[in-house]
Write an enzyme that holds these catalytic residues in place. Structure first.
Site, PDB file in Angstrom:
ATOM      1  N   GLU A 613      34.451 -31.293 -43.601  1.00 26.05           N
ATOM      2  CA  GLU A 613      35.338 -30.797 -42.559  1.00 26.05           C
ATOM      3  C   GLU A 613      35.624 -29.326 -42.813  1.00 26.05           C
ATOM      4  OE1 GLU A 613      39.530 -31.666 -40.251  1.00 26.05           O
ATOM      5  OE2 GLU A 613      38.962 -32.916 -41.946  1.00 26.05           O
ATOM      6  N   ASN A 671      38.118 -28.628 -35.855  1.00 24.52           N
ATOM      7  CA  ASN A 671      39.186 -28.913 -34.897  1.00 24.52           C
ATOM      8  C   ASN A 671      39.157 -27.907 -33.762  1.00 24.52           C
ATOM      9  OD1 ASN A 671      41.653 -30.904 -35.940  1.00 24.52           O
ATOM     10  ND2 ASN A 671      40.214 -30.249 -37.518  1.00 24.52           N
ATOM     11  N   GLU A 703      36.962 -32.504 -33.543  1.00 19.94           N
ATOM     12  CA  GLU A 703      38.142 -33.342 -33.717  1.00 19.94           C
ATOM     13  C   GLU A 703      39.241 -32.879 -32.763  1.00 19.94           C
ATOM     14  OE1 GLU A 703      39.356 -33.365 -37.762  1.00 19.94           O
ATOM     15  OE2 GLU A 703      37.490 -34.250 -38.499  1.00 19.94           O
ATOM     16  N   ASP A 733      41.802 -37.200 -34.171  1.00 19.03           N
ATOM     17  CA  ASP A 733      42.459 -36.815 -35.420  1.00 19.03           C
ATOM     18  C   ASP A 733      43.910 -37.269 -35.421  1.00 19.03           C
ATOM     19  OD1 ASP A 733      42.742 -35.709 -37.880  1.00 19.03           O
ATOM     20  OD2 ASP A 733      42.870 -33.642 -37.201  1.00 19.03           O
ATOM     21  N   GLU A 790      42.346 -39.777 -44.304  1.00 24.46           N
ATOM     22  CA  GLU A 790      42.680 -38.482 -44.900  1.00 24.46           C
ATOM     23  C   GLU A 790      43.737 -38.658 -45.982  1.00 24.46           C
ATOM     24  OE1 GLU A 790      42.358 -35.235 -41.439  1.00 24.46           O
ATOM     25  OE2 GLU A 790      43.918 -36.724 -41.077  1.00 24.46           O
TER      26      GLU A 790
END
Length: 854
Positions: A613, A671, A703, A733, A790
């Site tokens: 990520e 993101n 995301e 997310d 996460e």
């Protein structure tokens, strides 16, 4: 207890110099007046009827001075000035001083002046009359000698008028300076024009009175007719100006009147604060009604106007006598609450307003709810002038609306447009425009996923608009002299040619980062190598000051956070070749560098790295590592968000191409913000970059947060559907923290959900969190979605997730975020570990890397 006029008292710290000055002026006045007043005792019988007529009119007029509407009593006009100056010109200094002293005593008693203030006024007038009389004695002979007015008489009268005004206004200004300290000059300067017009007119009327007295005393009262006419005209003019301060619909004061009132109250409360009074606070309450637009749209503006009138009446009933209610326009109202001791009293007044608006307003048999949000700014805590108080009250009001609350007090952390944040936004634009570029505009040594050389970014000519700019209306002919906007275009062209202002230059050239990079690649700027903040053991420093597991996705997501850096201020960190890059000497001129960090995502069942990520990092030369959450919050409110998204997409896709050329096949997630999804450009940008770098779409994942989804589901769905058609994966997310429903999960083209760390961090200790995580995993599995957890920071959480059927783990238990160069070295050392094979090992941390501790 304070008297009606605040000038009747003096702050303790200024009483010594002030009263010393008052006493000195009194002594001077007595010195110059004693002789003429003693000599006057023998002249009373000799003075004509014209003198006694003027003296009587002077005292009578000062018993009721003219106070212009909208002004304080300190701006009153005393007509005795006209008569005493005429007495000075006709019968000398002694009679004028005597009459002026009586008139001052009468007016001081009438207006409630303190004795020392009345004495000072009499002394200042005596000094002014003495100066005027001295000027008249300079000229030859007596004034009006032989009943005619000579040019020397005109010069003497003019000089005496100037001397009277200069001495009188100079003494008053000096007293004001000693009385108010640093705030003396604005009040003196603002009153100068008014005094010149009012007092100057009275002084220049005195020679007319003298000429009339020479003819007949009966003519003197006729002067009252023009005086009364001037008085009426002044009052009508003032009333007309006063109407300009009133809202015509509600009859309340408008914004202009509010500005005047707040400025006046700030002045008075500054005096109270200087005296140490406890009630030295002033509150500005800003009210914005809820759903008023719905009333206008549904019932018409006539009903909306009636509703505003009713709201105005309720507001007037909810405030105290000393408060001021104003309508600013539309459905916005302001309330000024003076003489408060603390913020609690302001809150209490706001609660009273909320209670007054709680009951529906019946109009035509229909009850209408008129609730609203109130923001409070307090003087001097939140500002010391109208503009600052108004802006801070507005910030507090929108903060209340954002929190679905009724009352909010200004807090600096809620001010997203503060000077500090605006400076941060300007630096962000600079760092985006000064990003890394390759020599000659080409990506050197990088091949796409298919092994072919990457196409260089096409240079953009300076005279050619960027790709994303709207074409000209003339069909592309570029004729700036045609069309209705040719003047604006010429202004813009001239602005582009003159770059003496760096800020304007950045604004004009900041439309497209690709254009900026191409321009720099032409030889105007050196190549800037990508900078990283530390490496290897420096990751531990990156994590200092941040709670374990809180190193979250940055990308361009609104909730991204960054760890706090403790690196040395003079060094940014090692580059790819191991050398260090020092910060420029002029930190104010260099905005720092934006880099991307990457955190591995590990398949729990196999221990393999299945993706990374992308996390945004910005090291500011003065602030250190900037929190991406704050960065995104600032950027989303401006066009800079578009530039930031372009940079992130460019860097991530380019990095995927580099890894592919090196034989690494990784999926990268980034993101995107609400603004990106609403504009609809994100899909085109990603498709363009994937094609340019030759990266397969399935290697990239976007995301989105639940908050972005719920902000505007229709537009967000259109954007992510377009991304899905391209082949880019879509992940939801922060799953579990927003308002997503099963219907959204069913309709969206999702491939993955990410369980928020707030649940994962506590699942090893909290059974409720563990139950929630298991439920999310089961729900996502039933819908055929991959689940990423996460915030995995310890072995027990890792095993619990494996037992619950979670697919992928991301967190410090496996690896911290790291620069792309360090990630390659980490992958070469990493050895997959399955939960069933872990045995006595502390976890899957590779050799040379310490496991993160919470």
């Amino acid at each position: 207890m304070e008297t009606g006029d605040p000038r009747n008292s003096v702050p303790p710290g200024r009483s010594g110099p002030f009263f010393g000055f008052v006493g000195a002026i009194g002594v001077v006045a007595l010195a110059v007046s004693a002789g003429p007043l003693v000599a006057l005792a023998d002249r009373w019988s000799e003075l004509p009827a014209a003198f006694w007529t003027m003296a009587a009119l002077a005292v009578a007029c000062d018993a009721r001075p003219f106070v212009p509407p909208g002004r304080r009593q300190t701006s009153a006009v005393f007509p005795s000035t006209c008569f005493t100056f005429a007495i000075l010109l006709g019968w000398g200094f002694g009679p004028a001083v005597a009459v002026q002293a009586v008139a001052v005593a009468v007016s001081g008693l009438r207006l409630g002046y303190a004795p020392w203030r009345t004495g000072f006024n009499a002394a200042q007038y005596a000094c002014a009359l003495a100066a005027a009389y001295a000027v008249t004695r300079i000229g030859p002979g007596e004034l009006f000698d032989g009943g005619r007015l000579h040019w020397t008489d005109v010069a003497a009268v003019g000089g005496a008028t100037v001397a009277w005004f200069v001495v009188n206004y100079g003494l008053v200004s000096s007293a004001v300076r000693l009385r108010f300290g640093d705030r003396w000059w604005p009040s003196v300067r603002s009153g100068l024009a008014y005094e010149l017009l009012a007092t100057g007119s009275l002084l220049l009327l005195a020679p007319v009175l003298v000429a009339a007295a020479r003819a007949s005393a009966a003519l003197i009262p006729l002067v009252l007719v023009p005086l009364f006419a001037v008085y009426r005209m002044a009052r009508l003019s003032a009333e007309r100006e006063q109407l300009a301060d009133v809202d015509p619909l509600t009859g309340l004061p408008n914004r202009k009147a509010l500005l005047t009132e707040v400025a006046e109250q700030v002045h008075l409360h500054g005096d109270r604060a200087a005296r140490g009074a406890p009630d030295a606070h002033l509150a500005l309450l800003l009210l914005d009604l809820d759903r008023f637009k719905h009333v206008n749209d549904a019932l018409g503006h006539a009903v909306g106007d009636r509703l505003l009138v009713e709201v105005s009446a309720r507001l007037m009933g909810a405030v105290s006598g000393g408060d001021m209610v104003a309508r600013l326009g539309g459905d916005e109202f302001a309330i000024v609450v003076p003489r408060l001791t603390d913020i609690d009293q302001a809150r209490e007044r706001a609660d009273r307003v909320v209670a007054a608006l709680a009951e529906p307003v019946p109009l035509d048999g229909l009850p209408l709810d008129v609730g609203g949000a109130i923001g409070i700014a307090l003087y001097p805590d939140h500002g010391e002038d109208f503009a600052t108080l108004m802006r801070h009250a507005d910030v507090a009001m929108y903060d209340a609306k954002h929190r679905n609350d009724t009352v909010a007090v200004y807090a600096p952390e809620s001010d997203h447009n503060s000077a500090e944040r605006l400076s941060l936004l300007a630096d962000l634009r600079r760092v985006l425009e000064s990003g890394p570029s390759a020599q000659g505009g080409e990506t050197v040594g990088v091949r796409g996923g298919d092994g072919a050389a990457l196409q260089p970014a096409l240079p953009v000519r300076a005279d050619r608009p960027a790709r994303n700019q709207r074409p000209a209306r003339d069909g592309g002919r570029g004729r700036s002299g045609d069309g209705p906007n040719r003047w604006l275009r010429r202004r813009r062209d001239r602005a582009e040619e003159r770059h003496d202002d760096d800020l304007i230059e950045r604004i004009l050239t900041g439309a497209d980062p690709i254009r900026s990079r191409a321009a720099r690649a032409g030889g105007t700027a050196a190549v800037v190598a990508p900078l990283v903040v530390g490496g290897g053991d420096a990751d531990a420093e990156t994590a200092r000051g941040t709670d374990a597991g809180h190193d979250v996705e940055a990308g361009t997501g609104h909730d991204a956070q960054a760890a706090v850096s403790t690196g040395a201020p003079g060094v940014i960190g090692p580059t790819a070749d191991g050398s260090t890059t020092a910060e420029p000497d002029d930190q104010a001129a260099h905005p720092g560098e934006i880099t991307m960090y990457y955190q591995p995502q590990i398949a729990i069942a196999t221990g393999e790295v299945v993706g990374v990520e992308a996390l945004l990092r910005w090291r500011h030369p003065r602030r250190g590592m900037v929190d991406p959450g704050e960065l995104i919050q600032v950027a989303e409110q401006s066009a800079v968000m578009r530039l930031l998204t372009r940079r992130v997409v460019d860097d991530v896709v380019e990095q995927l191409a580099k890894w592919s050329a090196a034989g690494l096949t990784l999926r990268a997630a980034l993101n995107v913000s609400v603004r990106d999804l609403h504009t609809g450009e994100i899909a085109d940008q990603i498709a363009d970059r994937l094609a340019r770098y030759g990266v397969p779409p399935e290697r990239l994942q976007v995301e989105i947060t639940e908050g972005a989804l719920m902000a505007d589901p229709r537009r967000v769905l259109a954007s992510i559907t377009q991304l899905h058609r391209i082949g880019v994966g879509i992940a939801l997310d922060d799953f579990g923290t927003g308002y997503s429903s099963l219907q959204h999960l069913r309709r969206l083209p999702l491939s993955e959900v990410k369980v928020d760390r707030s649940f994962v961090l506590g699942m090893a200790e909290d059974p409720d969190d563990a139950a929630i995580v298991r439920s999310m995993i089961e729900l996502a599995g039933a819908l055929g979605l991959r689940v990423v957890a996460e915030g995995v920071e310890d072995e027990r959480t890792w095993r619990l997730l494996h037992a619950a059927g979670c697919d992928v783990a991301q967190g410090w238990f496996h690896a911290r975020p790291m620069p792309a160069e360090d990630l390659v070295a980490w992958l070469s050392r990493y050895r997959p570990v399955r939960p069933a094979e872990a045995g006595s090992r502390s976890g899957p941390a590779s050799e040379g890397e310490s496991k993160a501790s919470s």
